[in-house]
Design an enzyme around this catalytic site. Sequence first.
Site, PDB file in Angstrom:
ATOM      1  N   HIS A 232      47.549  38.616  37.691  1.00 52.08           N
ATOM      2  CA  HIS A 232      48.742  37.975  38.486  1.00 52.08           C
ATOM      3  C   HIS A 232      49.374  39.019  39.523  1.00 52.08           C
ATOM      4  O   HIS A 232      50.313  38.530  40.214  1.00 52.08           O
ATOM      5  CB  HIS A 232      49.712  37.184  37.451  1.00 52.08           C
ATOM      6  CG  HIS A 232      50.257  38.093  36.683  1.00 52.08           C
ATOM      7  ND1 HIS A 232      50.179  38.622  35.351  1.00 52.08           N
ATOM      8  CD2 HIS A 232      51.705  38.720  36.948  1.00 52.08           C
ATOM      9  CE1 HIS A 232      51.189  39.257  34.992  1.00 52.08           C
ATOM     10  NE2 HIS A 232      52.080  39.341  35.860  1.00 52.08           N
ATOM     11  N   ASP A 260      43.822  36.269  32.990  1.00 52.19           N
ATOM     12  CA  ASP A 260      44.940  37.365  33.463  1.00 52.19           C
ATOM     13  C   ASP A 260      44.462  38.672  33.543  1.00 52.19           C
ATOM     14  O   ASP A 260      44.979  39.756  32.715  1.00 52.19           O
ATOM     15  CB  ASP A 260      46.288  37.146  32.790  1.00 52.19           C
ATOM     16  CG  ASP A 260      47.361  37.810  33.653  1.00 52.19           C
ATOM     17  OD1 ASP A 260      47.111  38.052  34.828  1.00 52.19           O
ATOM     18  OD2 ASP A 260      48.533  37.528  33.185  1.00 52.19           O
ATOM     19  N   GLY A 340      57.998  43.632  35.443  1.00 53.72           N
ATOM     20  CA  GLY A 340      57.593  45.151  35.921  1.00 53.72           C
ATOM     21  C   GLY A 340      56.602  45.835  34.915  1.00 53.72           C
ATOM     22  O   GLY A 340      55.838  46.567  35.182  1.00 53.72           O
ATOM     23  N   SER A 342      54.249  43.945  33.372  1.00 55.77           N
ATOM     24  CA  SER A 342      52.750  43.273  33.616  1.00 55.77           C
ATOM     25  C   SER A 342      51.778  44.436  34.002  1.00 55.77           C
ATOM     26  O   SER A 342      51.950  45.142  34.911  1.00 55.77           O
ATOM     27  CB  SER A 342      52.901  42.158  34.698  1.00 55.77           C
ATOM     28  OG  SER A 342      53.533  41.005  34.327  1.00 55.77           O
ATOM     29  N   SER A 357      50.451  40.563  29.967  1.00 59.51           N
ATOM     30  CA  SER A 357      50.375  39.330  30.773  1.00 59.51           C
ATOM     31  C   SER A 357      51.771  38.848  30.808  1.00 59.51           C
ATOM     32  O   SER A 357      52.204  38.611  32.044  1.00 59.51           O
ATOM     33  CB  SER A 357      49.459  38.279  30.186  1.00 59.51           C
ATOM     34  OG  SER A 357      49.558  37.192  30.983  1.00 59.51           O
TER      35      SER A 357
END
Length: 388
Positions: A232, A260, A340, A342, A357
Amino acid sequence: MRTGLATLLLLGTWAGAGTLPASATDATTGTGTTQSVRTPEAPASPALLSAMQRDLGLTRSQAEARLADEKAAAAVETKARRIAGAAYGGSWFDAESGKLTVAVTAAAPDAIVDAVRNNGANVRTVKHSARQLGAVKARIDKLSAPDGVSGWRVDPRASTVVVSVVGAQRADNDVEEFVARARAAGPVTVEETDEIPQTFAAGTVGGDPYYTGNVRCSIGFSVHGGFVTAGHCGRAGAGVSGWDRSYIGNFQGSSFPENDYAWVNVGSGWWTVPVVLGWGTVSDQLVRGSAEAPVGASICRSGSTTHWHCGTVLGKNETVNYSQGAVHQMTRTSVCAEPGDSGGSYISGDQAQGVTSGGTGNCSGGGQTWYQPVNEILNRYGLTLHTA
């Protein structure tokens, strides 16, 4: 002071705790070749032990003992799954006893139960096999979930598929219809939660690890030729710049939702290293392989916003229903995260586990997070993890 991709990759992966199998295993790559998963030989680093002491409330000796128990449990799990065969109902690590519990169906012959027990596991009898519950979850995966449904997962302890719904929306017609259709798929129980999971990408903030457009995320793990991260965070072809805003490379592959995960190639003076950044809080950690940790094992995460945090593995093969769509085959943990983080890494001992994720809550009040398993990403793109 951060330099090159070494820094980027450090902040994405840290050595989260978890399980380290006693023997190496192989993961088949998407190209049909095999990638060796190396078994760690070095003792646990001070960084890992320090993080476990802080976040799990352990003494140093307790953290060392837990890592040793988890390493043994991972080896037991691999063999127990093979011994139980069609009767296998799942497994989980119990921190108090330091042993793995393996579920087997009531129809399993005594010889199989005895063999699993003699392999070093506690045994619990359950109604449904992991294969049966997996088939139920796969049927639910084909349904379209409304916003009030946060996800669903196989729970081996309860031998059922658990559907999570937001309590405030439990009576919503669409939610009730989804639950009814889920129950028709097989053994299902419903639990209520307070909020819907969200991904942890963030707008640009100075001094962070990597950017794509106006999104800031964290590096996951070094692979030969680049690094893996969350899907993402950017679409295939999107350019990526580092913490100093210099060009790194591009997203070579990206999938979100349904999955993801993504990978980015590295060039223009940047390089890959099998290390996770300690952010000045703990020492940096080497990555030596990607052997999977069992449910119940300790695990740690590193990200560019909240840095170093630890917790435990709560579940595997879960479907998470984000507002953008459902993502499958996720692992749930009690580790917190914030926007942030991720793409950042989860690691068990010195074994890579997955990339961040999304989740619920934050690191002030606590929360849960999900990660996409790293071996799935390596296999999907035919990548080789960069190990020490």
